[in-house]
Design a protein around this motif. Structure first.
Motif, PDB file in Angstrom:
ATOM      1  N   LEU A 150       0.825  -1.209   0.000  1.00  0.00           N
ATOM      2  CA  LEU A 150       0.000   0.000   0.000  1.00  0.00           C
ATOM      3  C   LEU A 150       0.860   1.260   0.000  1.00  0.00           C
ATOM      4  O   LEU A 150       0.504   2.265  -0.620  1.00  0.00           O
ATOM      5  N   ALA A 151       1.992   1.214   0.692  1.00  0.00           N
ATOM      6  CA  ALA A 151       2.910   2.356   0.679  1.00  0.00           C
ATOM      7  C   ALA A 151       3.438   2.573  -0.738  1.00  0.00           C
ATOM      8  O   ALA A 151       3.551   3.714  -1.203  1.00  0.00           O
ATOM      9  N   TYR A 152       3.733   1.489  -1.427  1.00  0.00           N
ATOM     10  CA  TYR A 152       4.204   1.610  -2.817  1.00  0.00           C
ATOM     11  C   TYR A 152       3.103   2.193  -3.700  1.00  0.00           C
ATOM     12  O   TYR A 152       3.350   3.091  -4.507  1.00  0.00           O
ATOM     13  N   PRO A 157       1.911   6.778  -7.670  1.00  0.00           N
ATOM     14  CA  PRO A 157       1.123   7.756  -8.437  1.00  0.00           C
ATOM     15  C   PRO A 157       1.555   9.197  -8.206  1.00  0.00           C
ATOM     16  O   PRO A 157       1.381  10.046  -9.086  1.00  0.00           O
ATOM     17  N   ILE A 158       2.120   9.481  -7.024  1.00  0.00           N
ATOM     18  CA  ILE A 158       2.556  10.845  -6.728  1.00  0.00           C
ATOM     19  C   ILE A 158       3.769  11.230  -7.560  1.00  0.00           C
ATOM     20  O   ILE A 158       3.853  12.339  -8.104  1.00  0.00           O
ATOM     21  N   ARG A 159       4.717  10.303  -7.688  1.00  0.00           N
ATOM     22  CA  ARG A 159       5.928  10.608  -8.449  1.00  0.00           C
ATOM     23  C   ARG A 159       5.756  10.325  -9.935  1.00  0.00           C
ATOM     24  O   ARG A 159       6.598  10.706 -10.746  1.00  0.00           O
ATOM     25  N   TYR A 165       4.934   6.521 -14.802  1.00  0.00           N
ATOM     26  CA  TYR A 165       4.280   5.512 -13.966  1.00  0.00           C
ATOM     27  C   TYR A 165       4.904   4.144 -14.234  1.00  0.00           C
ATOM     28  O   TYR A 165       4.986   3.719 -15.393  1.00  0.00           O
ATOM     29  N   PRO A 166       5.344   3.458 -13.197  1.00  0.00           N
ATOM     30  CA  PRO A 166       5.991   2.153 -13.416  1.00  0.00           C
ATOM     31  C   PRO A 166       5.029   1.091 -13.959  1.00  0.00           C
ATOM     32  O   PRO A 166       5.453   0.170 -14.642  1.00  0.00           O
ATOM     33  N   TYR A 167       3.740   1.233 -13.642  1.00  0.00           N
ATOM     34  CA  TYR A 167       2.743   0.278 -14.116  1.00  0.00           C
ATOM     35  C   TYR A 167       1.537   1.043 -14.654  1.00  0.00           C
ATOM     36  O   TYR A 167       1.151   2.073 -14.083  1.00  0.00           O
ATOM     37  N   PRO A 168       0.912   0.547 -15.722  1.00  0.00           N
ATOM     38  CA  PRO A 168      -0.207   1.290 -16.317  1.00  0.00           C
ATOM     39  C   PRO A 168      -1.399   1.448 -15.386  1.00  0.00           C
ATOM     40  O   PRO A 168      -2.113   2.448 -15.472  1.00  0.00           O
ATOM     41  N   PHE A 169      -1.620   0.501 -14.482  1.00  0.00           N
ATOM     42  CA  PHE A 169      -2.768   0.608 -13.583  1.00  0.00           C
ATOM     43  C   PHE A 169      -2.551   1.627 -12.468  1.00  0.00           C
ATOM     44  O   PHE A 169      -3.450   1.895 -11.682  1.00  0.00           O
ATOM     45  N   LEU A 170      -1.348   2.194 -12.393  1.00  0.00           N
ATOM     46  CA  LEU A 170      -1.079   3.249 -11.414  1.00  0.00           C
ATOM     47  C   LEU A 170      -1.168   4.643 -12.023  1.00  0.00           C
ATOM     48  O   LEU A 170      -0.935   5.632 -11.338  1.00  0.00           O
ATOM     49  N   ASP A 171      -1.512   4.698 -13.293  1.00  0.00           N
ATOM     50  CA  ASP A 171      -1.607   5.984 -13.997  1.00  0.00           C
ATOM     51  C   ASP A 171      -2.911   6.689 -13.598  1.00  0.00           C
ATOM     52  O   ASP A 171      -3.958   6.502 -14.208  1.00  0.00           O
ATOM     53  N   ARG A 175      -6.590   6.777 -15.198  1.00  0.00           N
ATOM     54  CA  ARG A 175      -7.556   5.944 -14.483  1.00  0.00           C
ATOM     55  C   ARG A 175      -8.307   6.700 -13.402  1.00  0.00           C
ATOM     56  O   ARG A 175      -9.433   6.341 -13.069  1.00  0.00           O
ATOM     57  N   GLY A 176      -7.664   7.698 -12.836  1.00  0.00           N
ATOM     58  CA  GLY A 176      -8.268   8.404 -11.717  1.00  0.00           C
ATOM     59  C   GLY A 176      -7.910   7.738 -10.395  1.00  0.00           C
ATOM     60  O   GLY A 176      -7.590   6.547 -10.346  1.00  0.00           O
ATOM     61  N   TYR A 177      -7.966   8.491  -9.328  1.00  0.00           N
ATOM     62  CA  TYR A 177      -7.598   7.970  -8.012  1.00  0.00           C
ATOM     63  C   TYR A 177      -8.570   6.908  -7.485  1.00  0.00           C
ATOM     64  O   TYR A 177      -8.139   5.936  -6.863  1.00  0.00           O
ATOM     65  N   PRO A 178      -9.885   7.033  -7.686  1.00  0.00           N
ATOM     66  CA  PRO A 178     -10.789   5.998  -7.158  1.00  0.00           C
ATOM     67  C   PRO A 178     -10.496   4.608  -7.710  1.00  0.00           C
ATOM     68  O   PRO A 178     -10.481   3.626  -6.953  1.00  0.00           O
ATOM     69  N   ALA A 179     -10.247   4.500  -9.021  1.00  0.00           N
ATOM     70  CA  ALA A 179      -9.964   3.199  -9.624  1.00  0.00           C
ATOM     71  C   ALA A 179      -8.656   2.626  -9.092  1.00  0.00           C
ATOM     72  O   ALA A 179      -8.557   1.428  -8.807  1.00  0.00           O
ATOM     73  N   THR A 180      -7.665   3.485  -8.933  1.00  0.00           N
ATOM     74  CA  THR A 180      -6.378   3.035  -8.402  1.00  0.00           C
ATOM     75  C   THR A 180      -6.513   2.598  -6.952  1.00  0.00           C
ATOM     76  O   THR A 180      -5.918   1.616  -6.517  1.00  0.00           O
ATOM     77  N   LEU A 181      -7.329   3.319  -6.188  1.00  0.00           N
ATOM     78  CA  LEU A 181      -7.545   2.967  -4.792  1.00  0.00           C
ATOM     79  C   LEU A 181      -8.248   1.612  -4.676  1.00  0.00           C
ATOM     80  O   LEU A 181      -7.882   0.786  -3.836  1.00  0.00           O
TER      81      LEU A 181
END
Length: 218
Positions: A150-152, A157-159, A165-171, A175-181
């Motif tokens: 979770l820390a990762y 997403p901040i950096r 973004y290291p992974y597309p699902f963190l973009d 994607r928006g923050y809700p989907a990533t969360l």
């Protein structure tokens, strides 16, 4: 633990550590190390290398096993690594598939890819199932283990806007923050599953390395 299997168990755990180090070294030889270590896969395999080298030493010298909190944490992270890679990134049916880019990797990079995403997850799970005593993980460990992934998920997403973004699902821009969360919260499933499996693992047979009486994980 019987004396005879101990050297083989120590050697197996050292090979797991060596596989992780080899994969990381190959990646660092082909890409900038600072970029390489932005990936969860690399950070997890580095933790595997350290943990299993330590475990190999303690097994060889007949010292007490490493704490189950630490063992379980790296076990969870490497399971997440394997699942995300094979079900999400390397899966053509996934919305986040990177199979085309992965297929472009050749030679040593193909080898490192298999070491980091397939070999280490499988061997670590086998070590847990076959070479440790069936100790029960406390349910509170689920939340403690999740702090690492979770820390990762919180930092990446901040950096991302500054270094990618290291992974597309963190973009989160796409994607928006809700989907990533929601995706991050899905990590609770393997954490709870590991604890559930630990509670229902059968006692090892006498020819395994661990005693039949329930004791802490090695």
């Amino acid at each position: 633990m019987p004396a005879s299997p101990r050297p083989y168990v120590a050697a197996f755990r050292l090979l797991i550590a060596a596989a992780a180090v080899t994969g990381i070294t190959i990646e660092c030889a082909h890409f900038p190390p600072l970029r390489v270590f932005t990936y969860f896969t690399i950070l997890t395999n580095a933790a595997i290398a350290l943990t299993f080298a330590w475990s190999a030493y303690r097994t060889w010298t007949r010292r007490p096993p490493i704490p189950p909190l630490i063992y379980g944490a790296v076990l969870l992270c490497i399971v997440i690594t394997g699942l995300v890679y094979h079900l999400v990134l390397a899966n053509d049916a996934s919305d986040f598939s990177e199979s085309e880019a992965l297929g472009a990797r050749t030679g040593a990079l193909t080898f490192s890819n298999q070491l980091l995403h397939t070999m280490t997850p499988l061997t670590v799970v086998l070590d847990w199932l076959l070479l440790t005593a069936p100790g029960r993980f406390p349910w509170r460990y689920a939340g403690q283990w999740l702090l690492l992934p979770l820390a990762y998920f919180a930092v990446a997403p901040i950096r991302g806007p500054f270094s990618g973004y290291p992974y597309p699902f963190l973009d989160v821009d796409t994607r928006g923050y809700p989907a990533t969360l929601l995706l991050a919260l899905a990590l609770a499933a393997p954490s709870l599953l590991l604890i559930l499996l630990a509670h229902h693992r059968p006692s090892p047979r006498r020819n395994r390395i661990s005693p039949s009486a329930p004791r802490p994980l090695k």
